[in-house]
Design an enzyme around this catalytic site. Sequence first.
Site, PDB file in Angstrom:
ATOM      1  N   SER A 151      48.792  86.537  28.501  1.00  0.00           N
ATOM      2  CA  SER A 151      49.754  85.987  27.558  1.00  0.00           C
ATOM      3  C   SER A 151      51.135  86.609  27.786  1.00  0.00           C
ATOM      4  CB  SER A 151      49.249  86.198  26.127  1.00  0.00           C
ATOM      5  OG  SER A 151      49.984  85.416  25.205  1.00  0.00           O
ATOM      6  N   ASP A 273      43.043  75.956  26.371  1.00  0.00           N
ATOM      7  CA  ASP A 273      44.093  76.736  25.704  1.00  0.00           C
ATOM      8  C   ASP A 273      44.909  75.833  24.781  1.00  0.00           C
ATOM      9  OD1 ASP A 273      46.220  78.369  24.959  1.00  0.00           O
ATOM     10  OD2 ASP A 273      46.434  79.263  26.938  1.00  0.00           O
ATOM     11  N   HIS A 301      42.698  80.535  24.804  1.00  0.00           N
ATOM     12  CA  HIS A 301      43.870  81.295  25.240  1.00  0.00           C
ATOM     13  C   HIS A 301      43.558  82.728  25.678  1.00  0.00           C
ATOM     14  CE1 HIS A 301      48.070  82.368  25.525  1.00  0.00           C
ATOM     15  NE2 HIS A 301      47.926  83.336  24.635  1.00  0.00           N
TER      16      HIS A 301
END
Length: 331
Positions: A151, A273, A301
């Site tokens: 991320s 995601d 995610h």
Amino acid sequence: MLALTASPAQPPMPSKSSAPRRFGILCAGAGFPPFLPKEVENIKDPSARKLASRIERLPVTVSFSEGCIMSSCVRPLTKSKTSPVVLLHGFDSSCLEWRYTYPLLEEAGIEAWAVDILERLPPCDVASKREHFYQLWKSYIKRPMILVGPSLGAAVAIDFAVYHPEAVEKLVLIDASVYAEGTGNLANLPRVAAYAGVYLLKSIPLRLYVNLLAFTDISFSTSLDWANVGRLHCLLPWWADAAVNFMISGGYNVRGQIEQVKQKTLIIWGEDDQIISNKLAVRLHCELPNAIIRQIPDCGHIPHVEKPNAVARLILEHAQEDCYKEIECVP
């Protein structure tokens, strides 16, 4: 952050009637470091508790602080002849997000580090975070590493690899958040509004909502426990000041650095995601000079929480093999 043996088989996602059990027994009365918030005792997840018990603080000398910064990490129990794998974390998170994948990497013989990026007293801007991480690497890791960024941690990894290529042998970017223009308009918020927004980040309702977006088919009890894991660092006394300082500093904007990355890069993406579009995975693959994509089906995610066996296997393969530009699905 703890040392338990991991099951070689891919563990299922927790059912709505059971808590997650990935690595077997929970050590009753596991001793936690005294610097962790007392709320760590409320966490039920055995893997999170085990990793939390292994967190330690190492002194790191930086130019922007008169004294050493005590820096949280989980460091390997043994050294390896292969390149160390260093695990970063995502936005407003901690090394505890590696609670399922870290034991698998250790079991495979990887020299794995799980590092908390600078989130202490200001300054907490990008330059400070970069210097802090470099000094930690220079003092303790000391060898070119395979740097893993999930991320927003992917932006941290790209920025670091461009500024300190001698420290990074390869990159692994997981559901990368690298196209945001820093913190955007949040950088211009009045401090009162900034603190209000930051305090919202540690609220249970927001954490539960994020879990709803990030994961598929987990029970409410599991989501609540994972929310407690995810917000534990928010309960540290300096967290709010550090978070506001990072917000008003402008944050990470690495769009212009992507094409400067020279390291071989593995892009891992959860096909489901709901936070960052798969289209950005394709864009990132096209813009990186030497990259490969591996997509994980039935995954959101945070693959290293949802599909730890697949992620550990991909990191291990990347550590051992050269990269070629191609797209492939991981079963």
